[in-house]
Design a protein around this motif. Structure first.
Motif, PDB file in Angstrom:
ATOM      1  N   ALA A 164      56.866 111.078  79.690  1.00  0.00           N
ATOM      2  CA  ALA A 164      56.216 111.598  78.481  1.00  0.00           C
ATOM      3  C   ALA A 164      55.899 113.089  78.578  1.00  0.00           C
ATOM      4  N   GLU A 165      55.886 113.636  79.804  1.00  0.00           N
ATOM      5  CA  GLU A 165      55.611 115.066  79.964  1.00  0.00           C
ATOM      6  C   GLU A 165      56.673 115.923  79.285  1.00  0.00           C
ATOM      7  N   ASN A 166      57.893 115.384  79.148  1.00  0.00           N
ATOM      8  CA  ASN A 166      59.000 116.141  78.554  1.00  0.00           C
ATOM      9  C   ASN A 166      59.292 115.729  77.121  1.00  0.00           C
ATOM     10  N   VAL A 167      58.448 114.870  76.557  1.00  0.00           N
ATOM     11  CA  VAL A 167      58.675 114.374  75.188  1.00  0.00           C
ATOM     12  C   VAL A 167      57.549 114.863  74.293  1.00  0.00           C
ATOM     13  N   THR A 168      57.907 115.581  73.232  1.00  0.00           N
ATOM     14  CA  THR A 168      56.898 116.144  72.331  1.00  0.00           C
ATOM     15  C   THR A 168      56.075 115.049  71.665  1.00  0.00           C
ATOM     16  N   ARG A 169      56.756 114.046  71.106  1.00  0.00           N
ATOM     17  CA  ARG A 169      56.080 112.927  70.444  1.00  0.00           C
ATOM     18  C   ARG A 169      56.736 111.624  70.887  1.00  0.00           C
ATOM     19  N   VAL A 170      55.915 110.669  71.292  1.00  0.00           N
ATOM     20  CA  VAL A 170      56.432 109.368  71.716  1.00  0.00           C
ATOM     21  C   VAL A 170      56.366 108.415  70.526  1.00  0.00           C
ATOM     22  N   HIS A 171      57.503 108.236  69.850  1.00  0.00           N
ATOM     23  CA  HIS A 171      57.548 107.343  68.688  1.00  0.00           C
ATOM     24  C   HIS A 171      57.765 105.900  69.127  1.00  0.00           C
ATOM     25  N   SER A 172      58.631 105.727  70.119  1.00  0.00           N
ATOM     26  CA  SER A 172      58.980 104.378  70.554  1.00  0.00           C
ATOM     27  C   SER A 172      59.267 104.383  72.047  1.00  0.00           C
ATOM     28  N   ILE A 173      59.167 103.190  72.638  1.00  0.00           N
ATOM     29  CA  ILE A 173      59.500 103.004  74.044  1.00  0.00           C
ATOM     30  C   ILE A 173      60.697 102.056  74.081  1.00  0.00           C
ATOM     31  N   TYR A 174      61.802 102.512  74.654  1.00  0.00           N
ATOM     32  CA  TYR A 174      63.031 101.728  74.646  1.00  0.00           C
ATOM     33  C   TYR A 174      63.266 101.064  75.997  1.00  0.00           C
ATOM     34  N   VAL A 175      63.791  99.844  75.947  1.00  0.00           N
ATOM     35  CA  VAL A 175      64.041  99.055  77.149  1.00  0.00           C
ATOM     36  C   VAL A 175      65.537  99.039  77.423  1.00  0.00           C
ATOM     37  N   ILE A 176      65.910  99.298  78.680  1.00  0.00           N
ATOM     38  CA  ILE A 176      67.315  99.315  79.078  1.00  0.00           C
ATOM     39  C   ILE A 176      67.520  98.394  80.276  1.00  0.00           C
ATOM     40  N   ASP A 177      68.790  98.037  80.522  1.00  0.00           N
ATOM     41  CA  ASP A 177      69.097  97.267  81.723  1.00  0.00           C
ATOM     42  C   ASP A 177      69.462  98.222  82.856  1.00  0.00           C
ATOM     43  N   LYS A 178      69.909  97.706  83.977  1.00  0.00           N
ATOM     44  CA  LYS A 178      70.189  98.552  85.134  1.00  0.00           C
ATOM     45  C   LYS A 178      71.360  99.493  84.904  1.00  0.00           C
ATOM     46  N   GLU A 179      72.205  99.193  83.915  1.00  0.00           N
ATOM     47  CA  GLU A 179      73.342 100.054  83.591  1.00  0.00           C
ATOM     48  C   GLU A 179      73.006 101.066  82.505  1.00  0.00           C
ATOM     49  N   GLY A 180      71.763 101.032  82.025  1.00  0.00           N
ATOM     50  CA  GLY A 180      71.336 101.979  81.001  1.00  0.00           C
ATOM     51  C   GLY A 180      71.605 101.529  79.581  1.00  0.00           C
ATOM     52  N   LYS A 181      72.072 100.301  79.400  1.00  0.00           N
ATOM     53  CA  LYS A 181      72.368  99.801  78.061  1.00  0.00           C
ATOM     54  C   LYS A 181      71.077  99.400  77.345  1.00  0.00           C
TER      55      LYS A 181
END
Length: 451
Positions: A164-181
């Motif tokens: 979050a230090e590099n994100v101006t506004r946190v609109h959503s939190i996204y979930v990914i798998d180990k491959e980044g999908k």
């Protein structure tokens, strides 16, 4: 109370710049919002504007630069060194930084990117430049918060704080798998109420709206509007989460597209501003003016083929109705095309072509009958021969029907062929319907009156 730009403030800023009183200038502008600072910069000459951008912290001036008109920004950037531009870019989100880079001359791009100290930021900007300007890839920013489904809630919170230090506004939190999908999204409420040892895979929401990097900007806007989204994730062709598009970015895109369509509808073929050079304005306007001229010449030849109207005193009255017929044809055509273009933009044009045909014919008949009745009443008041009034009324109805159909189907056909239907409005429709209208008017009059 809303901040107001006053002449006294501008004069004070100009005086401090002239005196090179940097300390007082920083103190004066310290609490001013970057959007208000952009208005101040707009009021200054190029030297003063550049002086101000160089003086103030990049944290504020980077936002200020994005608020400026593109031509003003380009002139200021031209006065900055590659290092100074890089410092501004480092404070921007990647999508804004990519927009700035794309405005620079090709010979400066490589130098500026090389001066960016954050290598990851530089790589992200270069990645965004590879996508089409009006696609989701070109609109997205790389800054977002992503968590892995295998993490526990406690580990997720720690990682979120770091990201979050590099994100101006946190609109959503996204979930990914180990491959980044992309797997889904995480509700902040569920995160706060779950046990710290719970795995994210147990609490995340698998249903999430998304777009791919190749999705057109118009489609992105439609999806975000339909589902009232503040942000939407962007995936690549392998399903890997690569960025997000926020509502402020899509609003800017919609605004720019609306301005382009408005200018195109007015017969301006390029994106121009009021203060652009005479040559730029001429290139944008002249092609459509030439089209209008050719249409006018076409009308001349049509009228010439019915010259007996002007020669024979018995029919000369018809000639005076020519501007009325042409104007009604143009107006009806523009109305129809404007509604269809808007419907296509909003994806609201439903049903088959035949259904649209029948609807336009019905609407045109109602409008035509109402206007024809007014023409007949006008003729009776003016003592005009009833046969003439009926002829003009019938011609007007025919012209309205044809103009409505042209205004409806030209945008649809253009859209099906992948051409921006906005070019169908304005001069294109007006000119074509002027020609059809005048021809129909004289042809119907010739059949009715037998000259």
């Amino acid at each position: 109370m809303q901040f107001q730009i006053t002449q006294e403030l501008i004069d004070n800023v100009e005086l401090l710049i002239e005196e090179k009183n940097d300390a007082q200038l920083k103190h004066l502008l310290d609490e001013i919002h970057f959007a208000d600072l952009a208005e101040i910069v707009d009021e200054l000459n190029l030297y003063e504007a550049t002086y101000l951008i160089k003086l103030l912290d990049s944290e504020k001036t980077s936002e200020t630069l994005m608020e400026l008109e593109e031509d003003v920004r380009e002139r200021i950037l031209d006065k900055l060194s590659a290092k100074e531009i890089a410092e501004e870019l480092e404070e921007m989100d990647t999508d804004d930084a990519a927009d700035i880079i794309s405005e620079l001359p090709e010979d400066r791009v490589e130098n500026v990117i090389a001066q960016i100290e954050d290598n990851q930021h530089a790589d992200n900007i270069v990645e965004l430049l590879a996508y089409g300007e009006d696609t989701a890839g070109g609109l997205m920013a790389k800054e977002l918060v992503r968590v892995k489904e295998t993490w526990t809630v406690a580990g997720c919170v720690r990682e979120m704080r770091r990201q979050a230090e590099n994100v101006t506004r946190v609109h959503s939190i996204y979930v990914i798998d180990k491959e980044g999908k992309l797997k889904g999204r995480l509700s902040l409420k569920d995160l706060l109420t779950a046990s710290t040892k719970t795995h994210i895979s147990e609490v995340y929401i698998p249903k999430v709206d998304y777009v791919t990097v190749d999705t057109e900007g118009d489609e992105v806007a439609r999806i975000m509007q339909k589902y009232d989204l503040e942000a939407i994730p962007v995936i690549d062709n392998n399903g890997v989460l690569v960025g997000r598009i926020t509502i402020d970015d899509i609003v800017d895109y919609i605004k720019e597209e609306a301005e382009k369509d408005y200018q195109m509808a007015a017969g301006i073929s390029q994106d121009v501003e009021a203060d652009d050079s005479i040559w730029q304005l001429t290139r944008a306007r002249l092609p459509w003016l030439i089209l209008g001229l050719l249409g006018g010449l076409g009308s001349v030849f049509i009228m010439e083929s019915f010259e007996e109207i002007m020669v024979n005193p018995a029919y000369r009255t018809l000639f005076f109705y020519t501007p009325l017929i042409a104007a009604m044809a143009g107006n009806v055509g523009v109305q129809s095309s404007a509604i269809i273009v808007q419907g296509l933009a909003n994806n609201n044009v439903k049903g088959s072509i035949l259904q649209r045909l029948l609807k336009e014919i019905g609407l045109s008949l109602i409008n035509g009958l109402a206007l024809a009745a007014i023409i007949i009443i006008f003729g009776l008041i003016m003592g005009q021969e009833f046969t003439f009034s009926i002829t003009i009324a019938l011609a007007l109805m025919s012209v309205i029907i044809v103009a409505a159909l042209v205004g409806t189907f030209v945008p649809i056909i253009l859209d099906k062929r992948g051409i921006d239907p906005a070019i169908a409005t304005g001069p294109f429709i007006t000119t074509s319907n002027d020609i059809f209208g005048i021809f129909l008017f004289f042809y119907i009059a010739k059949m009715m009156l037998g000259f």
